[in-house]
Scaffold this motif. Structure first.
Motif, PDB file in Angstrom:
ATOM      1  N   UNK A   1       0.855  -1.182   0.000  1.00  0.00           N
ATOM      2  CA  UNK A   1       0.000   0.000   0.000  1.00  0.00           C
ATOM      3  C   UNK A   1       0.891   1.232   0.000  1.00  0.00           C
ATOM      4  N   UNK A   2       0.645   2.148  -0.931  1.00  0.00           N
ATOM      5  CA  UNK A   2       1.396   3.400  -0.982  1.00  0.00           C
ATOM      6  C   UNK A   2       0.560   4.490  -0.331  1.00  0.00           C
ATOM      7  N   UNK A   3       1.030   5.007   0.804  1.00  0.00           N
ATOM      8  CA  UNK A   3       0.309   6.045   1.527  1.00  0.00           C
ATOM      9  C   UNK A   3      -0.435   5.481   2.717  1.00  0.00           C
ATOM     10  N   UNK A   4      -0.347   6.173   3.870  1.00  0.00           N
ATOM     11  CA  UNK A   4      -0.970   5.653   5.097  1.00  0.00           C
ATOM     12  C   UNK A   4      -2.036   6.586   5.650  1.00  0.00           C
ATOM     13  N   UNK A   5      -2.649   7.392   4.779  1.00  0.00           N
ATOM     14  CA  UNK A   5      -3.751   8.240   5.218  1.00  0.00           C
ATOM     15  C   UNK A   5      -4.985   7.409   5.535  1.00  0.00           C
ATOM     16  N   UNK A   6      -6.147   8.041   5.677  1.00  0.00           N
ATOM     17  CA  UNK A   6      -7.365   7.298   6.031  1.00  0.00           C
ATOM     18  C   UNK A   6      -7.634   6.095   5.126  1.00  0.00           C
ATOM     19  N   UNK A   7      -7.423   6.258   3.815  1.00  0.00           N
ATOM     20  CA  UNK A   7      -7.630   5.138   2.890  1.00  0.00           C
ATOM     21  C   UNK A   7      -6.526   4.109   3.028  1.00  0.00           C
TER      22      UNK A   7
ATOM     23  N   UNK B   1       6.180  10.205   5.107  1.00  0.00           N
ATOM     24  CA  UNK B   1       6.488  10.979   6.310  1.00  0.00           C
ATOM     25  C   UNK B   1       6.948  10.053   7.435  1.00  0.00           C
ATOM     26  N   UNK B   2       7.224  10.633   8.590  1.00  0.00           N
ATOM     27  CA  UNK B   2       7.744   9.867   9.719  1.00  0.00           C
ATOM     28  C   UNK B   2       6.686   9.300  10.632  1.00  0.00           C
ATOM     29  N   UNK B   3       5.424   9.583  10.358  1.00  0.00           N
ATOM     30  CA  UNK B   3       4.319   9.023  11.134  1.00  0.00           C
ATOM     31  C   UNK B   3       3.233   8.559  10.178  1.00  0.00           C
ATOM     32  N   UNK B   4       2.446   7.592  10.615  1.00  0.00           N
ATOM     33  CA  UNK B   4       1.307   7.141   9.825  1.00  0.00           C
ATOM     34  C   UNK B   4       0.152   8.127   9.970  1.00  0.00           C
ATOM     35  N   UNK B   5      -0.766   8.093   9.009  1.00  0.00           N
ATOM     36  CA  UNK B   5      -2.029   8.812   9.195  1.00  0.00           C
ATOM     37  C   UNK B   5      -2.386   9.838   8.160  1.00  0.00           C
ATOM     38  N   UNK B   6      -1.408  10.393   7.447  1.00  0.00           N
ATOM     39  CA  UNK B   6      -1.753  11.393   6.446  1.00  0.00           C
ATOM     40  C   UNK B   6      -2.514  12.550   7.073  1.00  0.00           C
TER      41      UNK B   6
ATOM     42  N   UNK C   1       5.840  -1.747   8.135  1.00  0.00           N
ATOM     43  CA  UNK C   1       5.733  -0.301   7.925  1.00  0.00           C
ATOM     44  C   UNK C   1       7.076   0.262   7.472  1.00  0.00           C
ATOM     45  N   UNK C   2       7.050   1.007   6.379  1.00  0.00           N
ATOM     46  CA  UNK C   2       8.209   1.750   5.903  1.00  0.00           C
ATOM     47  C   UNK C   2       7.916   3.239   6.090  1.00  0.00           C
ATOM     48  N   UNK C   3       8.673   3.903   6.973  1.00  0.00           N
ATOM     49  CA  UNK C   3       8.501   5.338   7.202  1.00  0.00           C
ATOM     50  C   UNK C   3       9.613   6.120   6.501  1.00  0.00           C
ATOM     51  N   UNK C   4       9.365   7.403   6.295  1.00  0.00           N
ATOM     52  CA  UNK C   4      10.333   8.278   5.625  1.00  0.00           C
ATOM     53  C   UNK C   4      10.793   7.653   4.302  1.00  0.00           C
ATOM     54  N   UNK C   5       9.832   7.102   3.570  1.00  0.00           N
ATOM     55  CA  UNK C   5      10.154   6.332   2.366  1.00  0.00           C
ATOM     56  C   UNK C   5       9.251   6.752   1.208  1.00  0.00           C
ATOM     57  N   UNK C   6       9.619   7.783   0.463  1.00  0.00           N
ATOM     58  CA  UNK C   6       8.812   8.155  -0.704  1.00  0.00           C
ATOM     59  C   UNK C   6       8.951   7.152  -1.845  1.00  0.00           C
ATOM     60  N   UNK C   7       7.886   7.029  -2.618  1.00  0.00           N
ATOM     61  CA  UNK C   7       7.909   6.252  -3.857  1.00  0.00           C
ATOM     62  C   UNK C   7       8.305   7.205  -4.979  1.00  0.00           C
ATOM     63  N   UNK C   8       9.350   6.866  -5.722  1.00  0.00           N
ATOM     64  CA  UNK C   8       9.878   7.790  -6.724  1.00  0.00           C
ATOM     65  C   UNK C   8       9.707   7.282  -8.151  1.00  0.00           C
ATOM     66  N   UNK C   9       9.330   6.008  -8.315  1.00  0.00           N
ATOM     67  CA  UNK C   9       9.108   5.483  -9.660  1.00  0.00           C
ATOM     68  C   UNK C   9       8.460   4.113  -9.538  1.00  0.00           C
TER      69      UNK C   9
ATOM     70  N   UNK D   1      12.846   5.443  -2.137  1.00  0.00           N
ATOM     71  CA  UNK D   1      14.071   6.156  -1.808  1.00  0.00           C
ATOM     72  C   UNK D   1      14.284   6.103  -0.301  1.00  0.00           C
ATOM     73  N   UNK D   2      15.434   5.565   0.111  1.00  0.00           N
ATOM     74  CA  UNK D   2      15.791   5.499   1.519  1.00  0.00           C
ATOM     75  C   UNK D   2      17.162   6.141   1.728  1.00  0.00           C
ATOM     76  N   UNK D   3      17.578   6.271   2.967  1.00  0.00           N
ATOM     77  CA  UNK D   3      18.887   6.857   3.269  1.00  0.00           C
ATOM     78  C   UNK D   3      20.020   6.019   2.683  1.00  0.00           C
ATOM     79  N   UNK D   4      19.752   4.734   2.439  1.00  0.00           N
ATOM     80  CA  UNK D   4      20.763   3.850   1.867  1.00  0.00           C
ATOM     81  C   UNK D   4      20.658   3.771   0.342  1.00  0.00           C
ATOM     82  N   UNK D   5      19.780   4.601  -0.245  1.00  0.00           N
ATOM     83  CA  UNK D   5      19.663   4.632  -1.695  1.00  0.00           C
ATOM     84  C   UNK D   5      18.310   4.164  -2.190  1.00  0.00           C
ATOM     85  N   UNK D   6      18.178   4.115  -3.495  1.00  0.00           N
ATOM     86  CA  UNK D   6      16.935   3.656  -4.107  1.00  0.00           C
ATOM     87  C   UNK D   6      16.900   2.139  -4.155  1.00  0.00           C
TER      88      UNK D   6
END
Length: 435
Positions: free
Chosen positions: A22-28, A49-54, A116-124, A138-143
């Motif tokens: 699942x991409x995104x942890x907001x209400x949906x 982001x660093x917390x769940x919930x959007x 759960x993956x936090x601080x982890x944007x999807x870039x492609x 994208x993580x601190x250790x790379x893509x």
């Protein structure tokens, strides 16, 4: 304008493989992940982001507006958040505690076994033919790449669906303008008997005048920011607090970094201006101060993807029922914040007859391997203005989670999942799905 192009090639490590991602942890997204995990699917949720919930946490959006039929995960979640079963437009108010929600949602996901993956944007994304088979994070250790048997895009903007080439629309017919963005904020030091106003359907009066007519008049006189005529306020569980939903920045695309910067500067200035207005012109707010502000913009509208079925304005107006219903009795006003001015785009918002959302609106027309959830599902600009609120998005997410889990179990694509099987699971969970 010409741009320099750079050829870039790199082998990426496959970080993990799941049944459902699942991409995104907001209400949906949070409801989609828990829903899929409770089906026995090995599930991960990817959060930028660093917390769940959007909007439940970082966006500081409350109350939890809208309504759906009984028995969905939305009912369980509001109990966990400790708020009453609010009416659909927020008359009963009681906003949830945003800080408490950060812990509650983490527990909600962990108890279901969600990774759960936090601080982890999807870039492609990675596609094979017309099917989504992986996402690039994208993580601190790379893509890195994460693969799954089925994906759910609950990112709001539909980032994964977009990267994978799914068809979409944006804005209203005619001029393609988007609903404005807002920064929610919270005040303390408000007197307990001070006025609250939930929005355009609220006819609360102030000094003999409808309150929103009063604020609109003072806005025209220059006492409020030009697009902030509707001063909406909600009570919290803490005495002396109010959540304020008033700031508004028009002409903003949340897909543009330049626009996001512009809106942040504009809206944070507006927060001070609105607070100053309340101190000067509304009894009980004289000693209020800003306690907290949202960590991110409240974005009402960006991409709406073209699905197997596009939810129409007329479906809301007639309370349409669908054979492949997965959300029953969805209900909220057609809440179009004016893209070209203040208040509502259509004056008094149109009220709907509780309507169904079909599974076809969650399945992209031209992309396999993905289920849509939340405000990026398939619908018109006006229909979207109703189903975009949190209660309805939670129910959409739950149905998306079941659909993706079934697809993973059957080693097929989501569009091939029999809607009767999705309905069977929902009914077994106690969801009211038919009249």
């Amino acid at each position: 304008m010409s741009f320099e192009a750079v050829a870039y090639q790199k082998a990426l490590q496959v970080e993990a493989q799941y049944d459902v991602v699942v991409i995104g942890s907001g209400p949906a997204g949070i409801c989609a992940a828990v829903s899929a995990a409770r089906m026995g699917a090995e599930t991960a949720i990817i959060e930028r982001y660093g917390t769940l919930g959007g909007n439940l946490t970082n966006g500081a959006v409350a109350p939890i507006l809208g309504s759906v039929s009984r028995g969905t995960l939305r009912d369980e979640l509001i109990v966990r958040l400790g708020v009453p079963d609010s009416d659909e437009t927020g008359v009963t108010q009681q906003t949830h505690d945003f800080e408490k929600a950060k812990r509650v949602l983490m527990d909600f996901a962990h108890e279901a076994g969600v990774k759960i993956y936090l601080q982890t944007p999807v870039v492609d994304t990675i596609t094979e033919g017309k099917s989504l088979t992986g996402i690039v994070i994208s993580q601190k250790t790379g893509m890195k790449v994460i693969r799954a048997k089925a994906f759910i895009d609950a990112s709001g903007d539909g980032d994964a669906a977009y990267f994978a080439g799914a068809e979409f629309e944006m804005g209203r017919e005619g001029d393609s303008l988007l609903q404005p963005v807002t920064l929610m904020f919270r005040l303390q030091g408000v007197e307990e008997d001070a006025l609250t106003c939930i929005g355009e359907l609220d006819h609360v009066t102030y000094k003999g005048e409808r309150f929103l007519d009063y604020t609109t008049r003072l806005c025209r006189e220059g006492h409020l920011p030009p697009n902030a005529a509707s001063v909406r306020s909600f009570r919290t569980a803490v005495p002396g607090e109010r959540v304020i939903n008033t700031t508004q920045s028009n002409g903003i695309s949340a897909l543009s970094s330049d626009d996001l910067e512009k809106a942040e500067i504009d809206l944070r200035t507006q927060i001070d201006e609105v607070t100053d207005f309340l101190r000067k012109y509304v009894d009980g707010y004289q000693n209020c101060i800003v306690k907290s502000t949202a960590n991110t913009l409240g974005v009402r509208e960006t991409r709406r993807f073209i699905g197997q079925y596009m939810l129409e304005d007329s479906d809301l107006r007639t309370g349409r029922r669908f054979e492949d219903v997965v959300v029953h009795k969805a209900s909220f006003i057609v809440d179009i914040h004016n893209p070209a001015g203040s208040a509502q785009a259509e004056g008094v918002p149109e009220e709907v007859i509780p309507y169904d959302i079909p599974l076809g609106s969650l399945i992209p027309k031209s992309l396999d391997g993905l289920v849509l959830a939340g405000r990026c599902i398939s619908g018109t600009h006006r229909a979207h203005a109703s189903y975009r609120v949190m209660s309805i998005c939670m129910a959409i997410g739950e149905a998306a989670g079941i659909t993706a889990a079934l697809a993973a179990q059957k080693e097929t694509v989501p569009r091939e999942v029999d809607f009767h099987e999705v309905q069977k699971v929902l009914i077994e969970r106690g969801v009211e799905l038919f009249d």
